[in-house]
Design an enzyme around this catalytic site. Structure first.
Site, short mmCIF file in Angstrom:
data_model
loop_
_atom_site.label_atom_id
_atom_site.label_comp_id
_atom_site.label_asym_id
_atom_site.label_seq_id
_atom_site.Cartn_x
_atom_site.Cartn_y
_atom_site.Cartn_z
N LYS A 77 -6.43 -3.28 8.03
CA LYS A 77 -6.99 -4.44 7.32
C LYS A 77 -8.25 -4.07 6.58
CE LYS A 77 -6.97 -8.95 6.81
NZ LYS A 77 -7.20 -8.67 5.38
N LYS A 113 -9.20 0.08 3.45
CA LYS A 113 -9.95 -0.39 2.28
C LYS A 113 -9.26 0.12 1.04
CE LYS A 113 -13.88 -2.63 1.65
NZ LYS A 113 -14.45 -3.54 2.68
N SER A 370 -10.14 -13.76 8.30
CA SER A 370 -8.91 -13.20 7.75
C SER A 370 -7.84 -13.12 8.84
CB SER A 370 -9.14 -11.79 7.20
OG SER A 370 -9.61 -11.84 5.88
N1 GLU Z 1 -13.96 -7.13 2.42
C1 GLU Z 1 -14.39 -7.75 3.63
C2 GLU Z 1 -15.13 -6.77 4.50
O1 GLU Z 1 -15.65 -5.79 4.04
C3 GLU Z 1 -13.28 -8.51 4.35
C4 GLU Z 1 -12.12 -7.71 4.82
C5 GLU Z 1 -10.95 -8.55 5.33
O2 GLU Z 1 -11.07 -9.76 5.43
O3 GLU Z 1 -9.93 -7.94 5.63
O4 GLU Z 1 -15.30 -6.98 5.67
#
Ligand code: GLU
Length: 479
Positions: A77, A113, A370
């Protein structure tokens, strides 16, 4: 050249190296096999792709990545960022931070990511849609997206709209998938999103700071006392995260937001900025410059030097460095961004007795909600739909009983408040608050139990490594 300046010039700003150093510091205090630590630290897989997009009769080539740092839990994730600064090392480092973040807040995912190297502001909405859909198609092709495999979310330069395009592309390319909405989170509520996700990172930062303020004896060591009421806060970043942190801390906790900065500069007012006015002004003019409720700050990093009690970097990595750390005048750094403080600056702040609430804990609110969105998509039902009415009926009975027993009538306004059952957003926020509270306490206790850890960041890494290690040891290694 002075020593300080030379040290600043030589500082290693590679985020992968920085995260590795942070990991090593915690790992050195832990009694785990060397090979296991190496396995946890490594980034398991990186997909790099160059893909063409056609705009009229012209083609443009884009570079994109999706890294899976750890698959000890699935799906993996993490967000997708659109920025000209995206590099492979940065994406790998951010994926690693996702692994630790998820472990800290007990979200059962591995870390991932993604990113595309371009500036979305230089492209039209139609063009960004094409780029997003094409990138998603590349991820589908290589099995780097799917409800049980890898689930993207928003990050810098992306938001609900991009997530809706990703969900739609995934659905189109894998028809008949009943769970396809769970292939991405951070979607608009009308497209399978969840109420409270947009605000979630900011909310999590608020809950994390609130929790830190409950431990008065800890705060005292850093020269902080009392509650959040009246505390001076400076925030770097006025995007989704910075804006919500400013709004919640000022409206709900009585903080005074004394300075806010964005990419183009900032604004300062020692008596406090009105966040609603500032946000309207930014929407009208496109920036913070010239805001009548404060004085302009010329550079994007000037806000970091504003005198305050709590400094919230909520923009990019490597903002507090050896170059500016000695000019920072705060008692607490609350890291809403990923990797905002370099190791050199971190060390200097620790020596100076500045409290740092680390990113891998403090900005985990986004991924926590999320997770709630993902489970909602898999269960195909909105939170609260089954129980809200029943809850209200029970509450009504309780109020009636109280009225009968006391012989007094509850006023209409109070009755309405007492009778209201929990909506989706109430449930989401309560789940988020509980997660942030538990995680803080766990990190704090780890630090108390082993003072060699030295600070909250190292303690947070130790907590994360312990959980990931346990999972690897239980899983064993597939031949
Ligand atoms: N981009 C966000 C972070 O860096 C959220 C990641 C997500 O919700 O999967 O935590």
């Amino acid at each position: 050249m002075q020593t300080g300046t030379r040290a600043a010039a030589q500082e290693d700003l590679n985020l992968w190296n920085i995260v590795s150093r942070q990991f090593d510091r915690a790992a050195a205090t832990m009694d785990l096999p060397e090979g296991l630590l190496r396995q946890i630290k490594a980034c398991n897989a990186v997909y790099y792709v160059q893909f063409p997009v056609r705009f009229g009769d012209r083609y443009e080539i884009f570079e994109g990545w999706r890294a899976e740092h750890s698959q000890h839990r699935k799906p993996t994730k993490g967000g997708i960022r659109y920025s000209e600064m995206v590099t492979q090392d940065e994406i790998m480092a951010l994926a690693a931070l996702m692994t630790y973040k998820c472990a800290i807040v007990d979200v059962p995912f591995g870390g991932s990511k993604g990113g595309i190297c371009f500036n979305p502001k230089k492209y039209t909405r139609d063009q960004v849609e094409k780029i997003t859909r094409r990138y998603t198609a590349e991820l589908v092709r290589k099995n780097f997206i799917g409800p049980g495999i890898n689930v993207p979310a928003p990050d810098l330069g992306t938001g609900e709209q991009e997530m809706a395009w990703i969900a739609d592309t995934f659905e189109a390319l894998t028809p008949g998938h009943v769970d396809s909405l769970a292939s991405v989170t951070g979607k608009p509520v009308t497209q399978g999103g969840i109420r409270g996700r947009k605000e979630a990172t900011g909310r999590g930062v608020q809950y994390g700071i609130r929790e830190a303020f409950k431990h008065k004896a800890d705060l005292k060591k850093f020269g902080l006392s009392g509650g959040l009421e009246g505390k001076r806060v400076a925030i770097q970043g006025f995007g989704n995260v910075g804006y919500h942190v400013a709004k919640f801390l000022s409206e709900e906790d009585g903080c005074r937001i004394v300075a806010i900065g964005d990419v183009a500069g900032g604004v300062i007012n020692r008596d406090g900025l009105n966040i609603n006015h500032l946000s309207e002004y930014r929407d009208m003019t496109g920036g913070l410059k010239g805001f009548p409720g404060g004085k302009d700050l010329p550079g994007p990093r000037d806000v970091l030097e504003a005198e305050c009690d709590i400094l919230v970097p909520a923009a990019l990595e490597n903002q507090i460095t050896l170059e500016n750390v000695d000019r920072i005048r705060t008692k607490m750094v609350a890291e809403a961004a990923n990797g905002p403080t370099t190791p050199g600056a971190d060390e200097r702040l620790n020596q100076r007795g500045v409290m740092i609430i680390p990113d891998i804990y403090l900005n985990a609110g986004g991924v926590t909600v999320s997770y709630f969105e993902w489970t909602k998509n898999l269960s195909h039902i909105r939170y609260g739909r089954m129980e809200k009415r029943l809850d209200e009926i029970y509450r009504d009975r309780l109020v009636q009983t109280i009225e009968q027993v006391t012989g007094r009538t509850v006023a209409d306004k109070q009755r309405r408040e007492l009778l209201k059952g929990a909506d989706e957003v109430d449930l989401v926020n309560s789940g988020l608050e509980g997660s942030m509270q538990n995680a803080y306490r766990e990190i704090r206790e780890a630090l108390l139990a082993d003072p060699r850890l030295g600070d909250l960041r190292t303690a947070a890494f130790a907590v994360a490594i312990t959980k990931v290690a346990r999972s690897y040891m239980e899983l064993g290694v597939f031949p």
